[in-house]
Scaffold this active site. Structure first.
Site, PDB file in Angstrom:
ATOM      1  N   TYR A   8     -48.611 -53.362 -51.721  1.00 47.61           N
ATOM      2  CA  TYR A   8     -48.136 -54.732 -51.544  1.00 47.61           C
ATOM      3  C   TYR A   8     -47.018 -55.058 -52.534  1.00 47.61           C
ATOM      4  CZ  TYR A   8     -51.835 -55.774 -48.225  1.00 47.61           C
ATOM      5  OH  TYR A   8     -52.639 -55.773 -47.107  1.00 47.61           O
ATOM      6  N   GLU A  12     -59.552 -56.177 -47.409  1.00 48.71           N
ATOM      7  CA  GLU A  12     -59.487 -54.714 -47.303  1.00 48.71           C
ATOM      8  C   GLU A  12     -60.393 -54.043 -48.332  1.00 48.71           C
ATOM      9  OE1 GLU A  12     -55.234 -54.159 -47.576  1.00 48.71           O
ATOM     10  OE2 GLU A  12     -54.979 -55.458 -45.826  1.00 48.71           O
TER      11      GLU A  12
END
Length: 397
Positions: A98, A140
């Protein structure tokens, strides 16, 4: 969720960002793959990148998330986030990635919008990004705890292969090391990674066919013909090259289009084409659990010859005490008449009050069925869907 100051800035700049988000996402992917070519080779779907659908999906999700934040400041779009998180987990996306996305996405943001990206604007959209990213990372993380670190990847052996139609094959797999088959919920999928001739290791998702509990896992694979876009690399590889005795690298099961086992509500399972695969698993699970509430089965296909797993589809429905099956074929064949000819039209069906619907198939089919269901009084919150490939529902919304 979003700070008051940032919310005002995002609200004011959202029209301009939304208008440019397609160009921003295109520039982002160009930058990302230039800096990290291994991501395109081994992680991202090269066919979707060539067709531009992955860029549309990214643009749609960012715009939808930001819009939701300013219109509904007290909650977040959990359904959208779960769907994205399950797909990310099936690919083994790690939290540090990310940061990489942030670097190149915000560089593209500044390049496209130029001087309009003041410090205040950059800070506000940075807050949007990290709200979305951190929510996905948290979901996640929980999925990895359930399925295994990095997506739960392991080696599986092909122990059976059935050619259901000209373009659909069902592969039966068992763990190569003899370890137990991980449990899955009816409607979920697994990722399959294959080594292609040019050295790429591409990943695709395929629905698990059948309920949990056996010592093997079955997946349905439709061979993708490009028709103006690239043919499906992985699906064509599996069809042409993978036989009994071969091994595949497969992830743990993921996906949030799963049956609610704690309800006796009437159900509607609507599919088109290869979208039938998760519905087979749901029907088998309903049979196993003794579901006795009404079940309406809807399927649309090109022809009987293209209707994969038709025997299972009809057979499991026949074992339920209160199920009806309605099939539409665009091209019916002698000896295999459809209940209806043409496209799926639910206007003549009995849709019981309180129905919960599960949809899987091409996006135009699901949009049409969803609109019909809402018109018949089904609550939007009770209509769930799964998209094979990039989720363009939001991008086209």
């Amino acid at each position: 969720m979003l700070s008051e100051q940032s919310a005002a800035t995002v609200r004011a700049t959202l029209p301009a960002v939304a208008a440019a988000i397609g160009e921003i996402s295109a520039r982002f992917y160009d930058r990302l793959f230039t800096a990290h070519p291994e991501l395109l080779r081994d992680l991202f779907n090269r066919g979707n990148q060539a067709a531009g659908t992955q860029r549309q999906a990214l643009a749609g999700s960012i715009a939808a998330f930001a819009t939701h934040l300013v219109e509904h400041p007290d909650d977040r779009p959990d359904a959208m986030l779960r769907r994205i998180a399950h797909k990310h987990a099936s690919l083994g996306i790690a939290p540090e990635q990310y940061d990489v996305v942030h670097e190149h996405l915000f560089a593209a943001f500044a390049e496209v919008l130029g001087e309009a990206v003041t410090e205040e604007v950059a800070d506000a959209w940075d807050e949007v990004y990290w709200l979305m990213a951190n929510a996905l990372i948290a979901i996640e993380r929980r999925l990895y705890e359930e399925g295994g670190a990095g997506g739960g990847w392991r080696e599986w052996e092909v122990v059976g292969r059935v050619q259901e139609t000209d373009d659909v094959a069902v592969f039966e797999l068992r763990t190569a090391d003899g370890s137990p088959v991980p449990a899955h919920r009816a409607g979920q999928y697994v990722s399959v990674q294959v080594a292609l001739p040019d050295g790429a290791r591409q990943i695709r998702q395929y629905s698990v066919v059948g309920a949990a509990g056996s010592g093997t896992l079955r997946i349905g694979v439709k061979r993708v013909h490009g028709g103006g876009t690239p043919d499906g690399e992985v699906s064509n590889h599996l069809h042409a090259r993978v036989r009994v005795g071969d091994r595949l690298r497969v992830s743990a099961p993921y996906g949030d289009l799963v049956l609610d086992q704690d309800t006796d509500a009437p159900l509607l399972l609507a599919s088109a084409g290869i979208g039938v695969t998760p519905m087979i698993a749901m029907l088998e699970q309903l049979v196993i659990s003794g579901h006795d509430a009404p079940v309406t089965v809807v399927h649309a296909d090109r022809s009987p010859a293209d209707h994969a797993l038709r025997a299972d589809h009809e057979g499991f429905a026949a074992k339920l005490p209160d199920a009806s099956v309605h099939v539409w074929y665009e091209q019916p064949e002698p000896g295999h008449p459809a209940d209806h000819k043409g496209l799926a039209d639910l206007s003549s069906l009995d849709i019981p009050s309180g129905t919960r619907a599960y949809l899987c198939g091409p996006l135009p089919f699901m949009r049409a069925v969803r609109a019909q269901l809402i018109g018949r009084g089904v609550a939007p919150a009770d209509i769930h869907y799964e998209v094979f490939g990039p989720d363009l529902w939001l991008a086209q919304g």
